[in-house]
Write an enzyme that holds these catalytic residues in place. Sequence first.
Site, mmCIF file in Angstrom:
data_model
loop_
_atom_site.group_PDB
_atom_site.id
_atom_site.type_symbol
_atom_site.label_atom_id
_atom_site.label_comp_id
_atom_site.label_asym_id
_atom_site.label_seq_id
_atom_site.Cartn_x
_atom_site.Cartn_y
_atom_site.Cartn_z
ATOM 1 N N ASP A 146 -78.560 -20.912 22.342
ATOM 2 C CA ASP A 146 -78.421 -19.510 21.936
ATOM 3 C C ASP A 146 -77.290 -18.908 22.776
ATOM 4 O O ASP A 146 -76.807 -19.537 23.725
ATOM 5 C CB ASP A 146 -79.746 -18.795 22.221
ATOM 6 C CG ASP A 146 -79.862 -17.481 21.476
ATOM 7 O OD1 ASP A 146 -78.938 -17.125 20.725
ATOM 8 O OD2 ASP A 146 -80.884 -16.800 21.659
ATOM 9 N N GLU A 201 -71.749 -17.570 21.981
ATOM 10 C CA GLU A 201 -70.514 -17.009 21.387
ATOM 11 C C GLU A 201 -69.343 -17.002 22.363
ATOM 12 O O GLU A 201 -68.210 -17.135 21.888
ATOM 13 C CB GLU A 201 -70.804 -15.592 20.884
ATOM 14 C CG GLU A 201 -71.811 -15.538 19.758
ATOM 15 C CD GLU A 201 -73.244 -15.805 20.219
ATOM 16 O OE1 GLU A 201 -73.545 -15.538 21.393
ATOM 17 O OE2 GLU A 201 -74.049 -16.288 19.415
ATOM 18 N N ASP A 220 -79.811 -12.742 15.088
ATOM 19 C CA ASP A 220 -80.859 -11.725 15.256
ATOM 20 C C ASP A 220 -80.876 -10.751 14.092
ATOM 21 O O ASP A 220 -80.388 -9.620 14.190
ATOM 22 C CB ASP A 220 -80.643 -10.984 16.576
ATOM 23 C CG ASP A 220 -80.711 -11.946 17.753
ATOM 24 O OD1 ASP A 220 -81.201 -13.077 17.557
ATOM 25 O OD2 ASP A 220 -80.284 -11.581 18.846
#
Lengths: 955, 615
Positions: free
Chosen positions: A547, A550, A623
């Site tokens: 997770d 980015e 999300d």
Amino acid sequence: MSSECLLPKPTHISILKNPYYDHHTTDRSTMKSVVVLHCFLGFILLLSHLNSVYSWKKEEFRNCNQTPFCKRARSRKPQHCNLIATDVIIADGDLTAKLITPKENPHEEDSSSNPLILSLSVYENGILRMKIDEDPSQNPPKKRFEVPDVIVPEFESKKLWLQRYTKQVIHGDSADSFVVYLFDGYEAVLRSDPLEVFVREQTSGKRVLSFNSHGLFDFEQLRVKKEGDDWEERFRSHTDSRPYGPQSISFDMSFYGADFVYGIPEHATSLTLKPTKGPGIEESEPYRLFNLDVFEYIHESPFGLYGSIPFMLSHGRTRGTSGFFWLNAAEMQIDVLGSGWDAESSIMLPSDQNRIDTLWMSEAGIVDTFFFIGPKPKDVVKQYASVTGTSAMPQLFATGYHQCRWNYRDEEDVKNVDSKFDEHDIPYDVLWLDIEHTDGKRYFTWDKVLFPNPEEMQKDLASRGRRMVTIVDPHIKRDENYHIHKEASKNGYYVKDASGKDYDGWCWPGSSSYIDMVNPEIRSWWADKFAYTQYLGSTPSLYIWNDMNEPSVFNGPEVTMPRDALHYGNIEHRELHNAYGYYFHMATSDGLLKREGGNDRPFVLSRAFFPGTQRYGTVWTGDNTATWEQLRVSVPMILTLGLTGITFSGADVGGFFGNPDTELLVRWYQVAAYLPFFRGHAHHDTKRREPWLFGEHNTELMRDAIRVRYTLLPYFYTLFREANVSGVPVTRPLWMEFPDDEATFNNDEAFMVGNGLLVQGVYTEHAKDATVYLPKDHTWYDLRSGTAYKGGKMQKIEASDAIPVFQRSGTIIPRKDRFRRSTVQMENDPYTLVIAVNSLGEAEGELYIDDGKSYEFKKGAYIHRRFIFSDGKLTSVNLATSASEGTNFLSDCTIERIILLGHSSKPKSAQIEPSNHAAEVELGPLQIQSGARSSVLTIRKPNVRVSDDWSIKLL
Amino acid sequence: MKIHTQSFLLFVFSSMLVLRSAVVLSENIIGVAPQDEEYYKGLSSSGTIKCKDGSKTFTKTQLNDDFCDCSDGTDEPGTSACPTGKFYCRNAGHTPLSIFSSRVNDGICDCCDGSDEYNGKIKCKNTCWEAGKVARDRLRKKIETFQEGVTIRKHDVEQAKLLVAKDEAELSRLKNEENILKGLVQQLKERKEQIEKAEEKERIQKEKEEKQKKEAEEATVKEQKGEEKVNVQEQESKGSNSEDDGKIHDHPPLGQDLNKGPADPGVSLAHDDDDDDDDDDDKDASVDNIEQHAEKNEESSKVAHEHDPSPGPGSKEEDASENAESLSREELGRAIGSRWTGKKAEQQQDEDAGTARNNDDNEDDETSDNAHEEEDSGYDTETEEDHQHHEEDDTEDHMDDVGGDEADDDSSEHKYESDDEMDMSDMEDTSNPSWLVKIQQTVRKFLQAVNPFQTPVDTSESESVRKEYDDASGKLSKIQSRISSLTKKLGHDFGSEKEFYSLYGRCFEIKENKYVYKVCPFKEASQVEGHSTTHLGHWDKFDESYRVMLFSSGDKCWNGPYRSLTVRLRCGSKVEVSDIDEPSRCEYAALLTTPALCLEGRLKSHDHHGKGTRR
């Protein structure tokens, strides 16, 4: 989008009202809300704001006007480019040219610019590659970044060595154009003045794809900083030092014969990309490709999300499908230009073809682009896959249902949730643990109080065939006692800030540094951390979730890493930002491969992605929120990912933020059960939402949705194999299967699973029925009732307890109808084949089986059958190439039931060859469930083995 | 109990014998429950029978032939072919079990006799005897507990009846007394007022006389006039000073007010302001501090949100004025001033440890909402420094503080209504009827003896009247408060047989990691961590016909709901809370064993169940 002033505001107070961020020290029962975001002076906390309704904070992200390269590129007018191609030659099998500014008409901006080098290469199956970069012989200040490790090694071997070109004068140009062979019936053309590169049909001369037809190409060459140059860029409280100055690239790209364009994920938008600029379009942003952790993204926005794939497809009824891919990892902005956008320019272009023009802008890197000629939808995805790779073959378990929540708190919680699935006879395969399972967000560790016996816990789950997934993120807690940090800082494995020190950002664990995964040595080190001896408490049934890759940096500009941060090889973060998560995903996946000596297929879920991600694992749409709109948008988002190579993707079932209404949750399960990656997940502020918590009726509906998925797993697995071989996605937009049916081109509320199932989601409250468009020239059989519907029109279908799903006529779908706890227990269960005949009484389908976990299938250890039904006879044909010695995959599985839909006669029995025995034919239910009516023709217990050749003739 | 055990074992042995004979049945009957054997016998006699749901008929060869013919699974009791089917394991030596057909031959041993795994892929050990033994022991224990519980419950119910009757009697008696006392107080009041009137009259008279006297003096001493004026001024200025005091007492909610007030920049103010935390950070943004800050911030946000729903206007005001009363003027000045200056409060702490400790206590109070308000004399001079103090202090210090405060916390149960108790003891003497008689007599005596019209007023008598009045009205208010607490108590739903009466006024605790959870039926539930208390909920009601206690409207969760606690009740001989859990964010769950749930009827069914396993 409103344009905001580029100037820094006098006070920079960045507030992220993000509970996901805020709870980084979340503990089991005290509420831990921490808002972390800082400007350079310190942290500002305004808790009084926190209770207000939270939503996407668009002011925290740059828009095009605040992004100088985007603003510049977007404001340029057609015919801006005055480069011409000279010195055109064939060298090393490529057509190369120099791009120069003619002397007699020096451009005011670039009067001193060096020539650029353009090269055109041709690859098998209709792929043209065009590269444009600075001329290395001119000694530019820095080598511009080319993204390594994305193009598969095999691709180079598919290069066609060009031998010759032909010259031609086009449109009365003053200079020659150079024409080379591309594919049967297709040519690539380099038009030298005005500069244009295009692909055309050989006979008709019609353009297919064209670069710079509007002269918007601009290439900011690197130069030495002159006195008075201010290269710094500021956004909110952040300053980007931009030591190399402007280096952006932009150009226009035209798709001919296109009714719509698709692709370039990740955006929460419709499947077809709406124009972002042109007549009648209000202030609008380009589609942004910049991997960002966007808190509470909204369901209709061109804004950049977690991943980026600069690959666009076009489709039109007459021309078919084309594709264009730009391999570039810097921030990219793409405008889809509405028709008439260029009305004021005097450019003359062939007007007899529909055309969609697009504008591509990137902050850095080079032009490394791929033109895909199609012409069928599947051709384009295959062509793209031949460049970036097909999706990895998942383990069978990964195609089942996943249960996640932030967080399953402790071992007891895990045990309870697991046992509730059994209690309610709901199958599932994987239980997930989010960040709270760690010791203070130090990945590879366990909270000693909550998870004292992780191995035992995993073994207990594994005893019922279940896996576990834990989270491992790229931010490393700066804690001298944390072994990962100690090694990484000692070895210099962290990304550096602009001054060369280890970059220190803020994420879940607080002050954190980020592993520099671009370096293969560091990736290898990281991969070793997944060894059972290193990741203590891990077992072979444990898999990984990446997770925040980015990367998400809570106190960084736009919640990510500063663009002037430095990576291995003096690469600026701006140059590879969009690929950072990809490298992290790659390293993690390699780790799982390594720990089992390379014979256990990794399962790694990643939030960030880039072209090539499909080779390493699975992605999800991040999300999302528990609203009907987000359920609705999840379908085009996942279809788009499939079109652009990443077929194994899904959205959090139920929506991550917020509490879904029961009805929404049920509908979400019903749709998601047909999407490739099927995982329930929830934010820790939400109520528990496991499928048994909403009353018996709703439990039944959700169980039913999950069970249907499990019965269809043989079909899904076969499709995953197809994707693994060809790149054709598991779930497909309708137009991919029906490229001639215009009514399907912008339909993104229904989708195909393979070529056989059409799924129509229900996206509104209180729906008793759903209207669904069934593509023409086919008959469609309701999956539950077997009722036949004619295609070519809208049908209203009862949908109160299930969403409408249809099997297309002419297909055969394999199922396993026995219900089990998880995929592991289904291994030896017999199959059901459902045959839906077409108007000729024929049907075809495939079944692929292997051991579901290892790479033995690569050596031929698999079963691949084609079932052909014709003239009242079903034949099973082998599709597998003969396996190498000793690697046969054996299965004793039989076919227990064959269901025939749309068969006209009423046979009484069936003759089975070569065993020469008969099976009864009777009426049976299509789906076995209590009270099911017997209505469809069923061959009872043919009991042929799936691995054998056989035929069954209806008598 | 002994008899039970013996007969129990006897049954177990006989059940094994019965099973042997059952095995003789056709092997296709695998997975069939005994009560269904009759149904399947139809196959032998007629050749075909109907599926139970009537959807189809099936033949003997279709029974357990691993193909689903009946959509309800009746033709496949022993295979996994029908998804909706059930498989029956006999589990000799243990409890028979009906399992989902999905478990048959799935490679996992579900039946302790292993009968669900018969295809040879795995071998299941027969663990029924061991498992049965464990289960039987558990059941035996459960029955024992139940029996014990039933006895206790009976006792509790009887006791509750008596106690409720007693409470009711007390209540009616108190009401009666209240009436009488009200009358007396009224009389005394009147008498007191008469006396005061007389005294006033006397005073005015006196003043008049004095004035006359003064005037006479004035006339004689004319030159001193100017000086006297000064005196008057002095007196006046004194008067206005005391008015100022009054204003300070009436200061609005201090913490809140100060936040909004025009603060000195850079000076941290009241603890529950968010901004001050930021100031804090600006001073030092090192990692550790930030971490601390993070946690602290959580706490303060908790506090802040407590005030969210309805900040209980006035409560703080009261505190402040109470404080003001107990503080010297200097202390008050410092306390209030310290909100701006911060530093001085620290000095004050050093000077006056007692006050500092009180401040600490007060933080508990802050986070525990109303929990302790009745007991603690609220004290609201929290300062930033106090907070710092908490952050930096050794936890030991806190432990000391807390320990001193809540000495009986270690026990898993305690009474909470200390106010109630005190009232009780106080009332003990008031409830003595002789007291009432006595006071009545006294009053009568007074009323007779004291002559209000007598001048001059007999000062000793007027004193006595005043004292008598104060005593009587004090007692009246005590009686009234007792009446109100009794009324409140009796207003609760203690169950159909008042079986929960004994839980009233008690709290039950469990320690779970660093938290202590307190469950006080009919009152509240809370979670205590060190010095901070989070309110999990106020008593709401019983639910699911007295099988569940609900506590709701606890402290608000940030970005979430108000906390709540669901306490599932189970029969047990002791009242104990266990299994505290937070399945959803801020929605807590716990288990409470209590004899109140040990119903005789349920015991019988358990007994029956126990026997069932022996078959």
